[in-house]
Design an enzyme around this catalytic site. Sequence first.
Site, short mmCIF file in Angstrom:
data_model
loop_
_atom_site.label_atom_id
_atom_site.label_comp_id
_atom_site.label_asym_id
_atom_site.label_seq_id
_atom_site.Cartn_x
_atom_site.Cartn_y
_atom_site.Cartn_z
N THR A 37 34.72 30.24 51.20
CA THR A 37 34.44 30.09 52.66
C THR A 37 32.93 29.82 52.88
OG1 THR A 37 34.09 32.41 52.76
CG2 THR A 37 36.24 31.61 53.51
N HIS A 132 47.45 27.78 41.27
CA HIS A 132 48.13 27.23 42.55
C HIS A 132 47.62 25.65 42.58
CE1 HIS A 132 48.37 31.10 44.86
NE2 HIS A 132 49.40 31.09 44.13
N SER A 207 43.20 38.04 49.69
CA SER A 207 43.66 39.26 50.57
C SER A 207 44.76 39.88 49.83
CB SER A 207 44.38 38.52 51.80
OG SER A 207 45.26 37.61 51.47
#
Length: 260
Positions: A37, A132, A207
């Site tokens: 981020t 991923h 998370s």
Amino acid sequence: MTAEAASGPAQVDEVAGWVRTAGPAGVTVLTGAGISTESGIPDFRGPDGVFTRDPGAQRLFDLDAYLADPQVRVAAWQRRREHPAWSARPNAGHRALVDLERSGRLAAVVTQNIDGLHQRAGQDPRLVVEIHGSLLEVECLSCGWRGPTDETLARVTAGEADPPCLVCGGILKTATISFGQALRSEVLAAAVQAARGCDLFLAVGTSLTVRPAASLVDVAVGAGARLVVVNAEPTPYDGIAAACLRGVIGALLPLLVAGT
Ligand code: NAD
């Protein structure tokens, strides 16, 4: 929020000591969207996350919707064209993990991220497990053809809103794992091995709600590793962590690897 204000300098120092004295099996780091981020790439579930702002966006990341609905694919290709990863640069958090590698204590970086920023920061690609997948590659969901994403994006820019595979006419998608899509077994096996073999497992900017990625924490702790969670918000695994450092990753990680 500063690193010290959130976590307390004593706790940061203690974790830095664990990093410095990790045994020969070293440190495995699981990273999530939160480490990127500060490079300008929004996460999914943080306060400014893609899903926090627009829960409907989840459909674009669902494999069944992608296969069934050409409009989902058109929207997904536009999103990929505009993805902030193309102009993003690695930040202090990514660079700290490169420093950890240079210290000889890094076993692996298992990342849920698809942005390639660990490698761009200088991390040895052999130590990065992209569970991923990667935004930088495209694959055909029918014949398995793979190629660089920028070539397919050039076709989108030239007017093919949903470019088909040039080999077999099948549906193309970035080589990333969508919801409802299985992880590559050999990649998952490498991640499990990295989790099982380490002394210290750092979960950074995740998370810990996406499985099977979050289950790697269970694997590591079950095999005897010490768990440290570095995240701005609480996670479901905080209760079994030896320490939770709540703060800004780009401030915390350099403190944890200083002196290694
Ligand atoms: P997530 O969005 O579920 O959680 C990110 C966590 O990071 C949040 O708890 C947030 O509070 C925290 N965070 C954000 N910025 C932070 C900062 N600067 N310092 C400290 N904490 C910070 O992310 P996830 O667990 O990785 O799951 C999301 C999924 O979406 C992953 O599977 C990933 O593949 C994908 N994703 C990837 C990218 C990327 O490649 N950069 C971006 C968005 C989503």
